[in-house]
Design a protein around this motif. Structure first.
Motif: not given
Length: 358
Positions: A65-94
């Protein structure tokens, strides 16, 4: 859904605007033609990361579903606990994204092991999604690594590169991504976004923030946060002035407090109710601080004003604070019946003044 929504909490239907982008992504998923590498580009604050997380949910949603969903997968992604997504951002002083963590061995400081994410198959969902935010900040070594990853991607991996300045990416990187441009939202879409936040687009400060945000929801949130902070400081100044000077400051404080209700709506009744709400929150916070019930600020409506709240509560009994809160609640119950809002605030302040002075 009201209030601020963090990027990982979004679904397709909670991201305002970008209908053409949504249709393209949903159509690509339905026909199993989603490119393995996507480049979300456009000015900052348009919701690129939010739609990226919405896409992660759509890829892995158990209910499809493209709409709001509370299945186990969507809930984990929303809570930042999903193992299969990785967000990489700039780090450090540079402020750069480097090759650290992408290869085993010495280039693995702070426990970063991005390479394990790339090399292992999905642990929970149907696909792994790697999101590179501010991708234009990749150094050359990492850009070459990502380029090779795009040329020979694992069959289970989707890459989403997010960039505010696409022109600063290597041409070879851009050529291997499906570019998806994000444009500023229209006036009506921005008004809808304000309503989604639980705000009245007709209120003075909201209308000003909408005009200054240039169609960028993220910039609107920043301006509203700055406005809210200024309002909080003004409320603290008004309350401390009233405590110190009493009746002498009554008319000025009443006018200032009523002005603070402008974010509640464009009509006088809504502004009056918001003024009372802010006063009620002030006395509640002052009581919490006085009782020492919250030393971290987590329970406070105005956590940045703890010192002013402590000063306000000095020499005042807890019972007086409770009585003042009850007086405000009484006025809130009859807010819509008040015809002269300034006079009502003045009367309330006189009642509160008698209470806090015993």
């Amino acid at each position: 859904m009201s209030g601020k929504i963090f990027p990982e909490q979004h679904y397709f239907d909670t991201v305002c605007g970008h209908d053409a982008v949504k249709q393209y992504l949903l159509r690509a998923l339905e026909t199993d033609r989603l490119p393995h590498a996507l480049l979300f580009h456009g000015p900052g604050g348009l919701g690129k990361l939010s739609l990226g997380y919405a896409l992660v949910k759509r890829i892995n949603c158990l209910q499809d579903s493209p709409k709001g969903c509370n299945c186990n997968m969507c809930r984990k992604i929303a809570e930042g606990k999903f193992a299969d997504v990785l967000l990489v951002e700039p780090r450090g002083a540079t402020g750069a994204i480097t090759l650290n963590g992408w290869r085993p061995g010495k280039d693995d400081p702070d426990g970063l092991q991005y390479y394990r994410f790339i090399e292992t198959r999905p642990l929970e969902g149907s696909r792994k999604v790697l999101i590179l935010r501010h991708a234009e900040r990749m150094n050359v070594a990492l850009a070459n690594y990502i380029l090779k990853l795009m040329e020979e991607p694992p069959p289970y991996l989707t890459l989403i590169l997010i960039s505010n300045r696409k022109s600063e990416l290597l041409p070879t990187i851009r050529s291997r991504c499906a570019p998806i441009k994000f444009n500023p939202l229209s006036v009506e879409e921005m008004r809808g976004f304000a309503e989604l936040r639980g705000l009245n687009p007709g209120a003075t400060d909201v209308e000003t923030a909408l005009r200054q945000s240039e169609g960028r929801p993220g910039q609107f949130d920043e301006k509203m946060a700055a406005s809210a902070m200024a309002d909080q400081e003004d409320l603290a100044a008004a309350m401390l002035s009233f405590k110190k000077y009493g009746f002498v400051s009554l008319f000025r404080v009443a006018s200032d407090v009523l002005d603070l209700g402008e974010s509640g709506g464009s009509d006088a009744g809504s502004q009056f109710e918001m003024s009372l709400h802010k006063m009620s929150a002030w006395f509640r916070d002052a009581l919490v601080v006085k009782m020492g019930a919250d030393r971290s600020g987590e329970l406070l409506t105005f956590p940045s004003l703890s010192s002013q709240l402590r000063e306000f509560g000095e020499g005042m009994s807890s019972e007086a604070m409770v009585s003042a809160s009850e007086a405000i609640a009484g006025y809130r119950n009859f807010a819509r019946r008040q015809t002269d809002k300034n006079y009502a605030i003045e009367c309330l302040l006189m009642e509160i003044g008698r209470i806090i002075r015993g």
